[in-house]
Design a protein around this motif. Structure first.
Motif, PDB file in Angstrom:
ATOM      1  N   TYR A 118       0.683  -0.975  -0.024  1.00 34.39           N
ATOM      2  CA  TYR A 118      -0.125  -0.189  -0.158  1.00 34.39           C
ATOM      3  C   TYR A 118       0.907   1.139  -0.045  1.00 34.39           C
ATOM      4  CZ  TYR A 118      -3.844  -3.310   1.314  1.00 34.39           C
ATOM      5  OH  TYR A 118      -4.765  -4.285   1.342  1.00 34.39           O
ATOM      6  N   VAL A 119       0.768   2.049  -0.941  1.00 30.58           N
ATOM      7  CA  VAL A 119       1.464   3.408  -0.947  1.00 30.58           C
ATOM      8  C   VAL A 119       0.747   4.539  -0.369  1.00 30.58           C
ATOM      9  CG1 VAL A 119       2.704   4.826  -2.648  1.00 30.58           C
ATOM     10  CG2 VAL A 119       2.175   2.493  -3.233  1.00 30.58           C
ATOM     11  N   LEU A 120       1.587   5.089   0.479  1.00 30.78           N
ATOM     12  CA  LEU A 120       1.111   6.164   1.422  1.00 30.78           C
ATOM     13  C   LEU A 120       1.527   7.490   0.859  1.00 30.78           C
ATOM     14  CD1 LEU A 120       0.490   3.950   3.354  1.00 30.78           C
ATOM     15  CD2 LEU A 120       0.401   5.220   5.283  1.00 30.78           C
ATOM     16  N   GLN A 121       0.658   8.561   0.801  1.00 30.69           N
ATOM     17  CA  GLN A 121       1.035   9.776   0.305  1.00 30.69           C
ATOM     18  C   GLN A 121       1.571  10.753   1.548  1.00 30.69           C
ATOM     19  OE1 GLN A 121       1.720   9.815  -2.799  1.00 30.69           O
ATOM     20  NE2 GLN A 121       0.737   8.255  -3.651  1.00 30.69           N
ATOM     21  N   PRO A 122       2.078  11.831   1.256  1.00 31.41           N
ATOM     22  CA  PRO A 122       2.323  12.841   2.112  1.00 31.41           C
ATOM     23  C   PRO A 122       1.003  13.539   2.279  1.00 31.41           C
ATOM     24  CG  PRO A 122       3.980  13.212   0.386  1.00 31.41           C
ATOM     25  CD  PRO A 122       3.103  12.034  -0.100  1.00 31.41           C
ATOM     26  N   LEU A 123       0.776  14.267   3.531  1.00 33.27           N
ATOM     27  CA  LEU A 123      -0.282  14.740   4.119  1.00 33.27           C
ATOM     28  C   LEU A 123      -0.586  16.014   2.972  1.00 33.27           C
ATOM     29  CD1 LEU A 123      -0.159  12.569   6.240  1.00 33.27           C
ATOM     30  CD2 LEU A 123      -1.566  14.186   7.382  1.00 33.27           C
ATOM     31  N   ALA A 124      -1.831  16.067   2.564  1.00 35.25           N
ATOM     32  CA  ALA A 124      -2.050  17.508   1.984  1.00 35.25           C
ATOM     33  C   ALA A 124      -2.300  18.813   2.778  1.00 35.25           C
ATOM     34  CB  ALA A 124      -3.413  17.397   1.134  1.00 35.25           C
ATOM     35  N   ASP A 125      -1.975  19.874   2.373  1.00 41.65           N
ATOM     36  CA  ASP A 125      -2.392  20.960   3.293  1.00 41.65           C
ATOM     37  C   ASP A 125      -3.552  20.967   4.024  1.00 41.65           C
ATOM     38  OD1 ASP A 125       0.060  21.719   2.079  1.00 41.65           O
ATOM     39  OD2 ASP A 125      -0.545  23.661   1.105  1.00 41.65           O
ATOM     40  N   ALA A 126      -4.627  20.538   3.419  1.00 44.21           N
ATOM     41  CA  ALA A 126      -5.888  20.609   4.134  1.00 44.21           C
ATOM     42  C   ALA A 126      -5.852  19.719   5.423  1.00 44.21           C
ATOM     43  CB  ALA A 126      -7.069  20.324   3.133  1.00 44.21           C
ATOM     44  N   ASP A 127      -5.184  18.582   5.079  1.00 47.94           N
ATOM     45  CA  ASP A 127      -5.059  17.380   6.332  1.00 47.94           C
ATOM     46  C   ASP A 127      -4.432  18.153   7.340  1.00 47.94           C
ATOM     47  OD1 ASP A 127      -6.472  15.679   4.533  1.00 47.94           O
ATOM     48  OD2 ASP A 127      -4.514  14.839   3.638  1.00 47.94           O
ATOM     49  N   LEU A 128      -3.175  18.449   7.139  1.00 44.96           N
ATOM     50  CA  LEU A 128      -2.253  19.500   8.126  1.00 44.96           C
ATOM     51  C   LEU A 128      -3.064  20.598   9.120  1.00 44.96           C
ATOM     52  CD1 LEU A 128       1.053  19.425   6.055  1.00 44.96           C
ATOM     53  CD2 LEU A 128       0.436  17.923   7.751  1.00 44.96           C
ATOM     54  N   GLN A 129      -3.825  21.242   7.962  1.00 44.15           N
ATOM     55  CA  GLN A 129      -4.651  22.231   8.617  1.00 44.15           C
ATOM     56  C   GLN A 129      -5.816  21.723   9.695  1.00 44.15           C
ATOM     57  OE1 GLN A 129      -4.442  25.451   8.845  1.00 44.15           O
ATOM     58  NE2 GLN A 129      -3.461  26.132   6.669  1.00 44.15           N
ATOM     59  N   ALA A 130      -6.172  20.406   9.259  1.00 42.03           N
ATOM     60  CA  ALA A 130      -7.200  19.715  10.146  1.00 42.03           C
ATOM     61  C   ALA A 130      -6.523  19.214  11.610  1.00 42.03           C
ATOM     62  CB  ALA A 130      -7.586  18.576   9.476  1.00 42.03           C
ATOM     63  N   LEU A 131      -5.077  18.734  11.376  1.00 37.22           N
ATOM     64  CA  LEU A 131      -4.501  18.485  12.349  1.00 37.22           C
ATOM     65  C   LEU A 131      -4.067  19.361  13.455  1.00 37.22           C
ATOM     66  CD1 LEU A 131      -1.722  15.791  11.101  1.00 37.22           C
ATOM     67  CD2 LEU A 131      -3.623  15.537  12.584  1.00 37.22           C
ATOM     68  N   ILE A 132      -3.839  20.612  12.801  1.00 38.43           N
ATOM     69  CA  ILE A 132      -3.765  21.858  13.697  1.00 38.43           C
ATOM     70  C   ILE A 132      -4.917  22.298  14.404  1.00 38.43           C
ATOM     71  CG2 ILE A 132      -3.274  24.350  13.789  1.00 38.43           C
ATOM     72  CD1 ILE A 132      -1.377  23.902  11.310  1.00 38.43           C
ATOM     73  N   ASP A 133      -6.026  22.124  13.864  1.00 31.80           N
ATOM     74  CA  ASP A 133      -7.140  22.236  14.686  1.00 31.80           C
ATOM     75  C   ASP A 133      -7.422  21.317  15.649  1.00 31.80           C
ATOM     76  OD1 ASP A 133      -8.109  24.386  12.837  1.00 31.80           O
ATOM     77  OD2 ASP A 133      -9.291  22.822  11.680  1.00 31.80           O
ATOM     78  N   ARG A 134      -7.054  20.187  15.519  1.00 30.76           N
ATOM     79  CA  ARG A 134      -7.145  19.041  16.616  1.00 30.76           C
ATOM     80  C   ARG A 134      -6.054  19.630  17.799  1.00 30.76           C
ATOM     81  NH1 ARG A 134      -7.624  13.140  14.109  1.00 30.76           N
ATOM     82  NH2 ARG A 134      -9.171  13.419  12.759  1.00 30.76           N
ATOM     83  N   ALA A 135      -5.045  20.136  17.584  1.00 34.58           N
ATOM     84  CA  ALA A 135      -4.120  20.448  18.403  1.00 34.58           C
ATOM     85  C   ALA A 135      -4.528  21.625  19.315  1.00 34.58           C
ATOM     86  CB  ALA A 135      -2.859  20.819  17.838  1.00 34.58           C
ATOM     87  N   LEU A 136      -5.072  22.476  18.438  1.00 35.66           N
ATOM     88  CA  LEU A 136      -5.798  23.724  19.208  1.00 35.66           C
ATOM     89  C   LEU A 136      -6.984  23.339  20.148  1.00 35.66           C
ATOM     90  CD1 LEU A 136      -5.666  26.190  16.215  1.00 35.66           C
ATOM     91  CD2 LEU A 136      -4.272  26.330  18.100  1.00 35.66           C
ATOM     92  N   ALA A 137      -7.598  22.401  19.841  1.00 35.53           N
ATOM     93  CA  ALA A 137      -8.785  21.773  20.561  1.00 35.53           C
ATOM     94  C   ALA A 137      -8.429  21.396  21.956  1.00 35.53           C
ATOM     95  CB  ALA A 137      -9.676  20.940  19.893  1.00 35.53           C
ATOM     96  N   THR A 138      -6.966  21.054  21.913  1.00 32.64           N
ATOM     97  CA  THR A 138      -6.479  20.413  23.365  1.00 32.64           C
ATOM     98  C   THR A 138      -6.246  21.549  24.231  1.00 32.64           C
ATOM     99  OG1 THR A 138      -4.139  20.646  22.847  1.00 32.64           O
ATOM    100  CG2 THR A 138      -5.193  18.547  22.166  1.00 32.64           C
ATOM    101  N   ALA A 139      -6.170  22.661  23.938  1.00 31.07           N
ATOM    102  CA  ALA A 139      -5.935  24.029  24.708  1.00 31.07           C
ATOM    103  C   ALA A 139      -4.496  24.002  25.217  1.00 31.07           C
ATOM    104  CB  ALA A 139      -7.141  23.863  25.869  1.00 31.07           C
ATOM    105  N   GLU A 140      -3.804  23.364  24.649  1.00 29.30           N
ATOM    106  CA  GLU A 140      -2.382  23.280  24.981  1.00 29.30           C
ATOM    107  C   GLU A 140      -1.521  24.077  24.029  1.00 29.30           C
ATOM    108  OE1 GLU A 140      -0.837  19.426  25.946  1.00 29.30           O
ATOM    109  OE2 GLU A 140      -2.521  18.762  26.433  1.00 29.30           O
ATOM    110  N   VAL A 141      -1.971  24.379  22.930  1.00 31.52           N
ATOM    111  CA  VAL A 141      -1.382  25.113  21.825  1.00 31.52           C
ATOM    112  C   VAL A 141      -1.897  26.431  21.676  1.00 31.52           C
ATOM    113  CG1 VAL A 141      -0.895  25.199  19.288  1.00 31.52           C
ATOM    114  CG2 VAL A 141      -0.899  22.879  20.576  1.00 31.52           C
ATOM    115  N   PRO A 142      -1.144  27.524  21.695  1.00 33.16           N
ATOM    116  CA  PRO A 142      -1.651  28.927  21.532  1.00 33.16           C
ATOM    117  C   PRO A 142      -2.252  29.178  20.173  1.00 33.16           C
ATOM    118  CG  PRO A 142       0.575  28.855  21.241  1.00 33.16           C
ATOM    119  CD  PRO A 142       0.280  27.500  21.649  1.00 33.16           C
ATOM    120  N   ALA A 143      -3.120  30.183  20.329  1.00 33.03           N
ATOM    121  CA  ALA A 143      -3.936  30.588  18.932  1.00 33.03           C
ATOM    122  C   ALA A 143      -2.808  30.888  18.145  1.00 33.03           C
ATOM    123  CB  ALA A 143      -4.808  31.700  19.249  1.00 33.03           C
ATOM    124  N   LEU A 144      -3.053  30.742  16.679  1.00 31.54           N
ATOM    125  CA  LEU A 144      -2.225  30.862  15.692  1.00 31.54           C
ATOM    126  C   LEU A 144      -2.985  31.841  14.471  1.00 31.54           C
ATOM    127  CD1 LEU A 144      -1.171  27.318  15.245  1.00 31.54           C
ATOM    128  CD2 LEU A 144       0.405  28.967  16.041  1.00 31.54           C
TER     129      LEU A 144
END
Length: 438
Positions: A155-181
């Protein structure tokens, strides 16, 4: 007092179900291959091939959860045959227990295991003792044994797209441990991650700790750049990403696209590729893809390599860029390259034939007495310095290798060569040589 073990943000945000996985929709979307494999209820051996930080370990763990299997992880960087033997023992114990349980053996960086180590998995994969899941950043066609590869689905996995990485930032922000960006800072982080989720989350954690130490509740791009320092790129200088990128550069030059060629050149320089290697590749491009359509291209590529040696980085890189653009816009011809390859094949097939007597060197009386050089026609003494009818191949051999293309200087070379070949053919047939058109 018990010490509290720190769990990295990337581990805390690791998906616990298939629905939480970000990216890889070509494998995990409805009706896609890996999704169907999960839904089948039956694990199968596979190899997950992709760059760092795209979810290979996560998917292996989720497989174990989906099939209620014992999960055994082995690092090919740190492990060896001893670890494989222990995995076999644990798998046998799990199968023979009161509540038999299947086992998934996950081998990270499987390409680092040698042939003998990879072969050690084969009998157990074939017997069904455990399901083998390998993860690799290298092309398994070259790095995984054919026997093991034939028993596993790739199975060939691809680098994450910009939209995927933005979604991960949202998840990190939701932990309240990461400051607003702000928006610019988010985009800078996405570019910095370069498709690698782990790199993104580890960077976010560093940003969060630094911001807390400075008492900041929000950060902007300027602060981010000061904190991260010079922007870095993930770049595998010896793996598939390297060769894929140099391939893209070469094909952009061959395809006469100077803008794309410059893009890939800068990508490689930005990622840490050795400029001297790039200079050598440019020289190869000039010889292979431009050739006699524009002989100046080879000289320019050599000059660019010399300029880089004199100036170094970053000034010398401009010479490489100049050569790249010139090669891209130059007329293209692989006529010499094809002629050379054809001649090599011809010689390998024909073997070694003796040099005709009239072409042999005759520095001694004995050699002259044996007929060496006898009957040779000195081309400069012939009209137009061309000895029409003279043969230069071994006896019984005739071949045409070089066929100029109708581009660049080879247009004129082709016209001249056609004239010479016509005169040669007429002379061999016993006709008078064709006079030069004046």
């Amino acid at each position: 007092m018990t010490a509290v073990t720190h769990v990295p943000l990337a581990e805390r945000l690791r998906p616990r179900s298939l629905g939480e996985v970000v990216g890889q929709s070509h494998l995990l979307g409805d009706g896609m291959p890996l999704r169907l494999a999960f839904e089948s209820g039956r694990p199968h051996s596979c190899i997950l091939w992709g760059p760092p930080g795209v979810g290979k370990t996560t998917l292996a763990r989720l497989m174990a959860d989906a099939f209620d299997a014992q999960f055994i992880a082995i690092s090919a960087v740190l492990g060896g045959v001893k670890d494989i033997r222990e995995a076999v023992e644990r798998a046998e114990a799990a199968r023979a227990g009161l509540h038999p349980q299947p086992t998934i053996v996950f081998v990270d960086e499987v390409h680092r295991f040698n042939k003998a180590q990879q072969d050690a998995f084969l009998p157990h994969v074939e017997s069904g003792l455990f399901t083998f899941v390998g993860a690799t950043t290298e092309n398994p066609s070259f790095e995984v044994n054919a026997a093991l590869l034939s028993r596993a689905t790739v199975y060939v996995l691809q680098p994450l797209a910009d939209a995927d990485l933005q979604a991960l930032i949202d998840r990190a922000l939701a932990t309240a441990e990461v400051p607003a960006l702000d928006a610019a800072a988010r985009q800078r982080l996405v570019a910095y991650a370069d498709g690698d989720a782990r790199r993104l989350l580890n960077t976010l954690e560093t940003v969060a700790m630094t911001a807390r130490a400075q008492g900041l509740s929000a950060v902007d791009e300027a602060w981010l750049l000061r904190t991260l320092g010079e922007r870095l790129r993930r770049y595998d200088k010896g793996g598939d990403q390297f060769y894929d990128t140099i391939s893209a550069l070469h094909k952009s030059v061959r395809g006469s696209d100077p803008d794309a060629a410059l893009y890939w050149l800068v990508r490689m320089l930005d990622g840490g590729a050795d400029p001297r290697y790039l200079a050598r590749r440019l020289i190869r491009m000039a010889a292979e893809d431009i050739g006699l359509a524009d002989p100046r291209a080879l000289r320019l590529a050599l000059d660019a390599a010399e300029v880089y040696e004199r100036l170094g980085s970053p000034e010398g890189e401009l010479a490489l860029a100049e050569a790249t653009v010139y090669l891209a816009v130059a007329p293209k011809s692989n006529a010499v390259y094809r002629a050379y390859q054809t001649a090599r094949t011809f010689v390998a097939r024909e073997g070694t034939r003796p040099v005709p007597l009239h072409l042999r060197n005759a520095p001694t009386r004995l050699m002259k007495a044996l007929g060496h050089g006898e009957g040779y026609r000195y081309a400069h003494d012939e009209p137009d310095a061309f000895a029409a009818g003279e043969r230069y191949f071994p006896d019984g051999v005739s071949a045409t290798f070089y066929q100029p293309v109708p581009r660049g200087l080879e247009i004129r070379i082709g016209e001249r060569l056609a004239e010479l070949r016509a005169r040669q053919a007429q002379a061999v047939a016993g006709q008078a040589p064709v006079e030069d058109a004046k």
